[in-house]
Enzyme design. Structure first.
Site, PDB file in Angstrom:
ATOM      1  N   CYS A  86       1.580 -10.030   4.809  1.00  0.00           N
ATOM      2  CA  CYS A  86       0.539 -11.005   4.482  1.00  0.00           C
ATOM      3  C   CYS A  86       0.858 -12.360   5.122  1.00  0.00           C
ATOM      4  O   CYS A  86       0.808 -12.482   6.333  1.00  0.00           O
ATOM      5  CB  CYS A  86       0.373 -11.090   2.953  1.00  0.00           C
ATOM      6  SG  CYS A  86      -1.182 -11.862   2.465  1.00  0.00           S
ATOM      7  N   HIS A 203      -0.127  -5.266   1.033  1.00  0.00           N
ATOM      8  CA  HIS A 203       1.121  -5.531   0.310  1.00  0.00           C
ATOM      9  C   HIS A 203       1.756  -4.240  -0.194  1.00  0.00           C
ATOM     10  O   HIS A 203       1.461  -3.812  -1.318  1.00  0.00           O
ATOM     11  CB  HIS A 203       0.823  -6.398  -0.906  1.00  0.00           C
ATOM     12  CG  HIS A 203       0.524  -7.831  -0.610  1.00  0.00           C
ATOM     13  ND1 HIS A 203       1.504  -8.792  -0.556  1.00  0.00           N
ATOM     14  CD2 HIS A 203      -0.638  -8.468  -0.354  1.00  0.00           C
ATOM     15  CE1 HIS A 203       0.954  -9.977  -0.290  1.00  0.00           C
ATOM     16  NE2 HIS A 203      -0.353  -9.811  -0.155  1.00  0.00           N
ATOM     17  N   GLU A 205       4.627  -3.836  -1.373  1.00  0.00           N
ATOM     18  CA  GLU A 205       5.454  -4.099  -2.579  1.00  0.00           C
ATOM     19  C   GLU A 205       4.612  -4.097  -3.849  1.00  0.00           C
ATOM     20  O   GLU A 205       5.139  -4.060  -4.952  1.00  0.00           O
ATOM     21  CB  GLU A 205       6.230  -5.411  -2.404  1.00  0.00           C
ATOM     22  CG  GLU A 205       5.463  -6.691  -2.702  1.00  0.00           C
ATOM     23  CD  GLU A 205       4.540  -7.151  -1.569  1.00  0.00           C
ATOM     24  OE1 GLU A 205       4.325  -6.382  -0.603  1.00  0.00           O
ATOM     25  OE2 GLU A 205       4.016  -8.290  -1.662  1.00  0.00           O
TER      26      GLU A 205
END
Lengths: 230, 760
Positions: A86, A203, A205
């Site tokens: 990002c 993302h 994560e």
């Protein structure tokens, strides 16, 4: 693998990344403050999401001038792994480690939602173990995520197999409707020519903790680690 | 009429005082600043002299409704504020603090930013988000979730579109950069909010139970620092602005709106977290309403001490700022910090690390007065206690009068409304109504996932579910208020707002713990508005006692009304409840989605022949005045207890409470996630439209595995909870009494896209 997560003052996905790498993946992780000049012997540097220095000018535009980025650029040029997610991807493009740029989403709004993507190449550490037909559900959360490059650059990227991920629909179809932000060629992530610097807008994560009911992002971290330890 | 300071200055030709004796205030000035004649007299008695312009400015903001709750505190004190899990009492600190087990505490509060958002939606909403988060992290907690409760006017008006687009972008841009997820909230449209939208923001933070930073000044000789942004001329008199009606001239109050900087806020939060371990930190308070004035006075009063403040030391954005401008500025992202003399180096180092201003501006004294100096001259000298809420600030009870519409509404009968022949058309209308349809157009502009703790992203429950990592528990959060119910009957409507919050928590598998509230009402000097206010607070109190959910704090926003052509129109009374609950074990969690084809669908709670105050009656039939829907506090409570017991015994697959739009919408919402259908039969004793779209309260839809059905029924038999078999989960069609209402894919698409289409 020893990871270093760079913390700019406006980073806000740093702790999420650290949690994933350390708690979920069981790796050694150090925090690298933006004012520091030492990468502490890390193998892979991660630039997390957020708003590095507030990003009022342009996402990632100021971060590239920080002391830590001088070290990160040198690490990358020496072949070390660098992974930007990002805002981290935006910083990598701004600092010239990755080609192209990330522009305002074509609807001019911030977008946060689950999207689908597919790996476009197996020839990188980040995607080596991911089946290109596998549809991954991974969220995006950005206002400036529309990947753009001039035609010559775009041709070069595609010729050299530098596209990591493309946005697709739930069934894996890569089409206009599945492109959340207007990125050229549905590009969601790319790597550099030497294939040691990775950047992506989604993302992973945020899709790596079983408590959240989605582990598709974890596959990227597994890929990153599996080949390294092999 | 309300004036800005600039216009006061111009109209009254005031020269700014530079000593205590210069430019004494007159009654005219006091009144222009919003003070009453008797208040001006009281101020003269307190000071034993006539205040100067700077001092009267201080009194006018501190004694504004926004800072001292003078017209509400009497009634707020009737709310239950004690409980074994409460770690600080309501009003003691910036926000409430609740024990959530394992040595952790949850700090949460909701606040309004209605007036700024009415005239500058983007900055108004953004700074509302900033302010509420600052309340949370100034106490030492780390914010982990935000919610918001938004009310806008008629969706077809351009001004409403301007409001919602600005507010949503403002909340998004600020919160997304700050990095705290928006995990829940509400959006509601009604023409009563045309000029005056409501923007209520809630923040929720976590801390170790012992880590609280108090908003206190102690120890004469200790040092006072201002940290964060420089002080500018923005937001001067914001508190007074928020304590007057929004008028046609309100656009001239634009300088009363502050400008937000989420990056500064992020730095302040991180720095505050690093202060937690430093013993030399005495206290800290956010600068919100009335800026330096309020924080210096409140911190002094709390520690029963005083302060000397040197205004010329305050870092300013402009060079020519007057004492009153520095004192009243509501520039954002600033905090007041009191530091033990000798510990300042350690604390300055933290702020230097985060590149933040940290400037000594004064010291703590034992005088119980706050003395403000400018370039060596004493420009204001005021006693702390007399100015603050809970001290000498005025407390009023106002006249109440039941509005005429209440009696009119009691004449309403369902028989006066003809049941439509084509209920499928009604169903489609309801599904795509702005108050019912998916709010994804709004939600997707907020980062809802940063922090990787939002358990609602991939599986929804009635409440937002926030994972507490490294624990088996999770927080359950919800904001609720149906203002039409509150208007119809403030006491019952106030109760419903609380029990709906509790029901959302119960339907998610947890226990309600405590609430925060944001009370949005019209002008308290209007007896009908005050009647609504007192009724709503009374009802909330009753429901909170029943559910043992104390009120930890919150905010009152009066003057939410518009004066147009001499008539005042108040917004619907809107007491928004922010509910905190706890999921004690993640394995107890309930989702709202139907899972498997063939599962039985049951309704818990009574079915009533009731369409009063429903969205259906209001929007489809255009009947705007009707009584509150059926509601029974004890029965609602008991039904929730029954649900909790069924869940403990693992007898249900899903739970979803029946809310706006009625049973039909509730059932559909349970079908969307897995794209399944349902087949149900209606109740022959109840009108079909009331059965499908009525909003009688205290009902929950559950789904049950066929093999658990007999145990489920047996278990219910041991309770007084009414229940009924509705039907079962099917493959993809929606069928009611054998009439096909459409396929789930088609209905889901309509539901998801309606709001975006209306705003396009």
């Amino acid at each position: 693998m020893k990871f270093g997560v760079v913390i700019f003052p406006g980073s806000n996905c740093d702790e999420d990344m650290i949690y994933t790498l350390a708690s979920t993946m069981g790796q050694e992780v150090v925090r690298l403050w933006h004012k520091e000049n030492d990468l502490q012997g890390c193998d892979c540097i991660v630039l997390p999401g957020g708003f590095s220095y507030g990003d009022y000018l342009r996402s990632g535009a100021i971060a590239r001038f920080s002391p830590i980025m001088t070290e990160v650029i040198e690490h990358a040029n020496e072949g070390g792994y660098v992974f930007g997610v990002c805002n981290g991807f935006q910083v990598l493009c701004e600092s010239g480690l990755l080609p192209g740029a990330l522009l305002h989403n074509n609807n001019q709004q911030f977008i946060c939602k689950n999207i689908y993507l597919r790996s476009a190449t197996s020839k990188t550490l980040l995607t080596a173990t991911i089946d290109p037909l596998d549809v991954l559900k991974i969220p995006i959360a950005h206002g400036e995520g529309r990947y753009y490059a001039d035609q010559a650059t775009l041709d070069k990227i595609q010729e050299r197999d530098q596209v990591l991920f493309r946005y697709c629909d739930e069934s894996g179809e890569i089409n206009r409707e599945a492109n959340p932000n207007g990125s050229l060629e549905n590009i969601a992530g790319i790597c550099n020519e030497k294939r040691n610097v990775f950047g992506m807008m989604p993302h992973p994560e945020r899709a790596s903790d079983s408590a959240l009911g989605n582990l598709d992002g974890k596959k990227l971290f597994e890929s990153l680690l599996e080949l390294q330890t092999a | 009429m309300l004036c800005t300071f600039a216009s006061v200055k111009k109209e009254l030709k005031i020269n700014m005082p530079t000593t205590l004796e210069e430019n004494l205030a007159t009654l005219e000035i006091a009144q222009t600043l919003g003070l009453l004649e008797e208040e001006f007299e009281q101020i003269k008695k307190i000071l034993d002299r006539t205040p100067n312009f700077t001092e009267i400015s201080i009194f006018s903001v501190m004694w504004s409704e926004h800072c001292c709750y003078k017209n509400s505190i009497k009634w707020l004190k009737t709310l239950p504020r004690e409980g074994e899990k409460m770690l600080v009492g309501a009003g003691e600190e910036n926000a409430g603090l609740v024990d959530v087990g394992e040595g952790r505490a949850c700090c949460f509060k909701i606040e309004s930013h209605n007036h700024p958002s009415a005239i500058e939606p983007y900055q108004g909403a953004a700074t509302g988000v900033g302010g509420i988060n600052r309340d949370i992290f100034t106490m030492g907690a780390r914010p982990i979730a935000q919610l918001n409760s938004l009310r806008f006017g008629d969706i077809t008006r351009e001004r409403t579109k301007w409001h919602i687009k600005g507010v949503v972008k403002g909340i998004g841009d600020y919160g997304n950069a700050f990095g705290i997820p928006v995990v829940g909230g509400e959006v509601f449209f009604d023409k009563c909010y045309n000029t005056n939208p409501l923007v209520n923001a809630m923040s929720v933070g976590m801390m170790e139970a012992g880590d609280i930073i108090s908003a206190i000044a102690e120890g004469p000789g200790n040092l006072v620092y201002i940290v964060g942004s420089s002080t500018g001329k923005d937001g001067i008199h914001g508190a007074t602005f928020a304590s007057g009606d929004i008028t046609e001239e309100s656009a001239s109050d634009l300088p009363s709106v502050q400008v937000g900087d989420p990056f500064q806020e992020k730095l302040l939060m991180e720095a505050t977290q690093e202060l937690l371990g430093i013993s030399g930190l005495v206290g800290m308070q956010d600068m919100g309403a009335a800026g330096i004035t309020c924080s210096t006075l409140e911190m002094s009063d709390k520690g029963e001490c005083g302060m000397k403040i040197y205004l010329d030391k305050v870092p300013t954005r402009q060079t020519d700022m007057k004492p009153y401008e520095i004192l009243l500025s509501e520039s954002q992202e600033r905090m007041l910090v009191v530091v033990e003399r000798g510990s300042e180096e350690e604390i300055i180092a933290v702020f230097e690390k985060w590149d933040l201003n940290c400037v000594e501006i004064g010291e703590v004294t034992d005088t119980k007065r706050v003395e403000y100096y400018m370039n060596g001259e004493l420009v204001a000298d005021v006693p702390a206690w007399d100015l603050v809420l809970g001290g000498g600030a005025p407390v009023y009870d106002r006249e109440q009068k039941e509005p005429a519409y209440v009696a009119e509404a009691s004449n309403f009968s369902i028989d006066s409304v003809t049941e439509p022949a084509d209920l499928k058309a009604v169903a489609d209308f309801m599904l795509q109504h702005q108050n019912i349809a998916s709010k994804r157009w709004v939600i997707e502009q907020y980062d809802s996932m940063v922090g990787t703790a939002n358990m609602g992203t991939n599986a929804e429950s009635d409440a937002a579910v926030v994972n507490l990592k490294d624990s088996d528990t999770a927080l359950l959060l919800s904001t609720d208020c149906n203002s039409r119910y509150v208007k119809a009957d403030p006491r019952v409507g106030g109760m419903i707002a609380v029990t709906e919050g509790a029901r959302n928590v119960t339907c998610s598998g947890g226990k309600p713990l405590a609430i925060t509230n944001c009370l949005n009402f019209g002008n308290p000097y209007n007896p009908e508005v005050y009647w609504q206010f007192v009724g709503a607070v009374t009802g909330m109190g009753e429901a909170c006692r029943k559910f043992d959910t104390p009120v930890t704090g919150g905010n009152v926003s009066f003057y939410n009304q518009t004066s147009i052509g001499g008539t005042e129109e108040a917004v619907h009374p809107t007491p928004v409840i922010g509910m905190l609950g706890l999921l004690e074990s993640k394995s107890d969690r309930l989702l709202l989605e139907f899972n498997d084809i063939g599962d039985k669908i049951y309704l818990l709670g009574p079915s009533k022949n009731d369409i009063s105050s429903s969205e259906y009656l209001y929007s489809y039939h255009g009947v705007e005045n009707s009584p509150v829907p059926y509601f029974d506090l004890d029965e609602d409570y008991n039904t929730q207890q029954t649900l909790a017991k069924l869940n403990q015994n693992k007898l249900i697959q899903s739970a979803h409470d029946v809310a706006d739009g009625g049973l039909y919408i509730t059932l559909l919402e349970s079908c969307f996630a897995n794209e399944v259908g349902f087949e149900i039969s209606t109740d022959a004793t109840i009108r079909k439209d009331a059965f499908l779209f009525g909003e009688s309260q205290g009902r929950i839809v559950v789904s049950v595995k066929a093999e658990n059905e007999s145990k489920f029924i047996e278990s219910l038999g041991e309770t007084d909870t009414p229940f009924a078999l509705l039907g079962s989960v099917t493959k993809r069609d929606i069928k009611i009494d054998d009439v096909n209402f459409g396929t789930i894919i088609d209905l889901k698409n309509k539901y998801n896209t309606a709001l975006g289409n209306l705003l396009a």
